[in-house]
Scaffold this motif. Structure first.
Motif, PDB file in Angstrom:
ATOM      1  N   GLY A   1      -3.861  36.859 -11.784  1.00 33.64           N
ATOM      2  CA  GLY A   1      -4.861  35.804 -11.657  1.00 33.64           C
ATOM      3  C   GLY A   1      -5.631  35.914 -10.368  1.00 33.64           C
ATOM      4  N   SER A   2      -5.514  37.085  -9.710  1.00 29.76           N
ATOM      5  CA  SER A   2      -6.082  37.233  -8.375  1.00 29.76           C
ATOM      6  C   SER A   2      -7.028  38.423  -8.240  1.00 29.76           C
ATOM      7  N   LEU A   3      -6.956  39.386  -9.155  1.00 27.54           N
ATOM      8  CA  LEU A   3      -7.961  40.447  -9.197  1.00 27.54           C
ATOM      9  C   LEU A   3      -9.178  40.019 -10.001  1.00 27.54           C
ATOM     10  N   VAL A   4      -9.039  38.924 -10.738  1.00 27.48           N
ATOM     11  CA  VAL A   4     -10.145  38.269 -11.435  1.00 27.48           C
ATOM     12  C   VAL A   4     -10.232  36.853 -10.878  1.00 27.48           C
ATOM     13  N   PRO A   5     -11.399  36.205 -10.978  1.00 31.95           N
ATOM     14  CA  PRO A   5     -11.583  34.906 -10.306  1.00 31.95           C
ATOM     15  C   PRO A   5     -10.919  33.731 -11.005  1.00 31.95           C
ATOM     16  N   THR A   6      -9.609  33.856 -11.229  1.00 31.16           N
ATOM     17  CA  THR A   6      -8.829  32.762 -11.812  1.00 31.16           C
ATOM     18  C   THR A   6      -8.277  31.847 -10.731  1.00 31.16           C
ATOM     19  N   GLY A   7      -8.040  32.381  -9.552  1.00 27.44           N
ATOM     20  CA  GLY A   7      -7.532  31.574  -8.446  1.00 27.44           C
ATOM     21  C   GLY A   7      -6.117  31.865  -8.055  1.00 27.44           C
TER      22      GLY A   7
ATOM     23  N   PHE B   1      -1.291  40.656  -3.928  1.00 27.81           N
ATOM     24  CA  PHE B   1      -2.192  39.851  -4.746  1.00 27.81           C
ATOM     25  C   PHE B   1      -3.620  40.243  -4.422  1.00 27.81           C
ATOM     26  N   GLY B   2      -4.532  39.865  -5.303  1.00 29.95           N
ATOM     27  CA  GLY B   2      -5.931  40.224  -5.159  1.00 29.95           C
ATOM     28  C   GLY B   2      -6.707  39.269  -4.278  1.00 29.95           C
ATOM     29  N   PRO B   3      -8.041  39.381  -4.281  1.00 29.37           N
ATOM     30  CA  PRO B   3      -8.872  38.593  -3.367  1.00 29.37           C
ATOM     31  C   PRO B   3      -9.105  37.156  -3.802  1.00 29.37           C
ATOM     32  N   HIS B   4      -8.802  36.813  -5.057  1.00 30.44           N
ATOM     33  CA  HIS B   4      -9.128  35.473  -5.576  1.00 30.44           C
ATOM     34  C   HIS B   4      -7.873  34.599  -5.572  1.00 30.44           C
ATOM     35  N   MET B   5      -7.610  33.942  -4.460  1.00 34.94           N
ATOM     36  CA  MET B   5      -6.401  33.132  -4.308  1.00 34.94           C
ATOM     37  C   MET B   5      -6.718  31.697  -3.929  1.00 34.94           C
ATOM     38  N   PHE B   6      -7.847  31.171  -4.414  1.00 30.98           N
ATOM     39  CA  PHE B   6      -8.264  29.845  -3.955  1.00 30.98           C
ATOM     40  C   PHE B   6      -7.333  28.732  -4.446  1.00 30.98           C
TER      41      PHE B   6
END
Length: 434
Positions: free
Chosen positions: A335-341, A357-362
């Motif tokens: 859920g972090s290499l795609v903008p899932t959060g 984990f990827g860049p999308h960790m909001f």
């Protein structure tokens, strides 16, 4: 509140209700369509419209957790409430089928479970009239105008537990500020995860917010789980193969993970990828994707050990993610290499795994930043960077174990949100259940 604000709130609420009724046929059609692969989506529709089976008694304590992640976060709270208020009947609702299964797997026989009603005025009214909850606890950011207004009009206190609000979500709520402010006024207490979350809720007009911390740090892992994980590893994978788990993955991520995996196996040919998609309806598609890449595959549902040539073990089961973590050497959380959060990075950390984990960790900003600062996790931006990080960790077992220990220590150090939440709501609960 000015008459103009009242008028705007009424207008927005009316438009919201009209939109919901217009969308209802599409929502039900989507459930029916998803039922092609998973029959559970076609069952119990009446509960979603407020028609629920008879409960043993009215006046329960109602906890709503949307899906798997929220249910896991709620488990320590639910268990603590059962101990502290044994006379209270507990109802746990979910929105998703996977959340329903998580409740039944983890709490079967200990709580009552139905699906939560859609936020339609009639459905909410029927649900509240039947259940008559004495107290409602909503996990994380479940802000539904009709549900909150229905509870307020019925005199039911509403507590928002483990509440989080990203800046992106706050911007969305600001677009309908009058309706947002009205919803937040209907909440008795918002127990926020962090000071940043508290500030964003207050900026939107929430009058009662308190920072108590993140309940996900209070996850309890039985001592036997690590041994169960080691036993599973010996039984299914063998003792000598390194195991990399990629968990809670979404569409668009598996392709990148498999690309990284194939790059890493050039140096580590014995590496096994334990791949666990987030949603059960995608199990077959992910299996097909592995086969398209020419990767030999064993599925958990086959209940057999992996031959030496197996590249991917597909975790196509429910309720076993922690066990899979306990059987692995390092973890990537999806859920972090795609903008899932992003998803819960604290679970693998608590089990002593270094975390990627990827860049999308909001959705997990604070937890991910703490793990990064402790050098217990690493953030990657794409498949190439993921391959480099996995290779580096496999090449340095002592460093890998040290990172895992730091992550576990960090999680244990930040426990306490559960106690703070219970203390915050105890006077309210005591007046109703003592």
């Amino acid at each position: 509140m000015s008459r103009y604000s009242d008028w705007r709130e009424g207008l927005l609420r009316g438009l919201y209700n009209v939109l919901l009724y217009l969308l209802l046929p599409l929502v039900l059609l989507r459930l029916y369509w998803r039922g092609r692969n998973e029959a559970g989506h076609r069952q119990r529709w009446g509960e979603r419209l407020g028609y629920i089976p008879a409960l043993p008694q009215a006046g329960c304590l109602w906890i709503h957790a949307v899906s798997v992640g929220e249910v896991r976060a709620a488990l320590p709270l639910i268990r603590a409430l059962r101990v502290r208020y044994p006379e209270a009947s507990l109802l746990v609702t979910t929105t998703t089928l996977t959340g329903s299964r998580q409740v039944l797997d983890a709490l079967n026989g200990q709580v009552h479970h139905v699906y939560a009603p859609y936020d339609l005025p009639g459905a909410v009214r029927r649900f509240l009239q039947h259940v008559q909850p004495r107290l409602t606890i909503l996990m994380e950011t479940e802000l539904w105008p009709n549900l909150l207004r229905g509870c307020a009009l019925s005199g039911v206190p509403v507590l928002l537990a483990n509440a989080r609000l990203s800046e992106r979500s706050a911007r969305g709520y600001r677009r309908v500020q009058p309706l947002t402010a009205a919803m937040l006024r209907d909440v008795t207490l918002i127990a926020a995860q962090s000071e940043a979350d508290t500030g964003r809720f207050r900026a939107l007009g929430a009058p009662r917010v308190r920072t108590v911390g993140n309940l996900k740090y209070d996850l309890e892992v039985p001592d036997s789980l690590l041994e169960q994980g080691r036993a599973l590893r010996r039984e299914l994978f063998g003792d000598r193969r390194p195991v990399w788990i990629a968990a809670s993955t979404h569409a668009g991520e598996e392709e990148q993970i498999l690309q990284a995996f194939m790059a890493v196996t050039a140096r580590w040919p014995d590496l096994l990828l334990l791949l666990v998609p987030r949603h059960p309806e995608r199990f077959a598609a992910v299996a097909g994707l592995c086969e398209q890449q020419g990767l030999s595959l064993v599925r958990r549902s086959e209940r057999r050990a992996c031959p030496p040539e197996t590249a991917v073990f597909l975790g196509d089961s429910m309720g076993e993610l922690l066990l899979f973590y306990a059987a692995a050497d390092l973890a990537f959380v999806g859920g972090s290499l795609v903008p899932t959060g992003g998803h819960n990075v604290l679970e693998p950390a608590l089990l002593g795994l270094p975390v990627l984990f990827g860049p999308h960790m909001f959705n997990f900003n604070e937890a991910s930043e703490r793990l990064l600062a402790a050098e217990a996790a690493w953030q990657v931006v794409n498949a190439e960077a993921l391959a480099v990080a996995v290779d580096r960790l496999l090449a340095a077992p002592e460093s890998r174990r040290g990172a895992g220990e730091r992550g576990k220590t960090l999680v244990e150090h930040h426990r306490g949100a559960l106690r703070a939440f219970l203390e915050s709501i105890h006077p309210l609960l005591r007046s109703r259940f003592e």
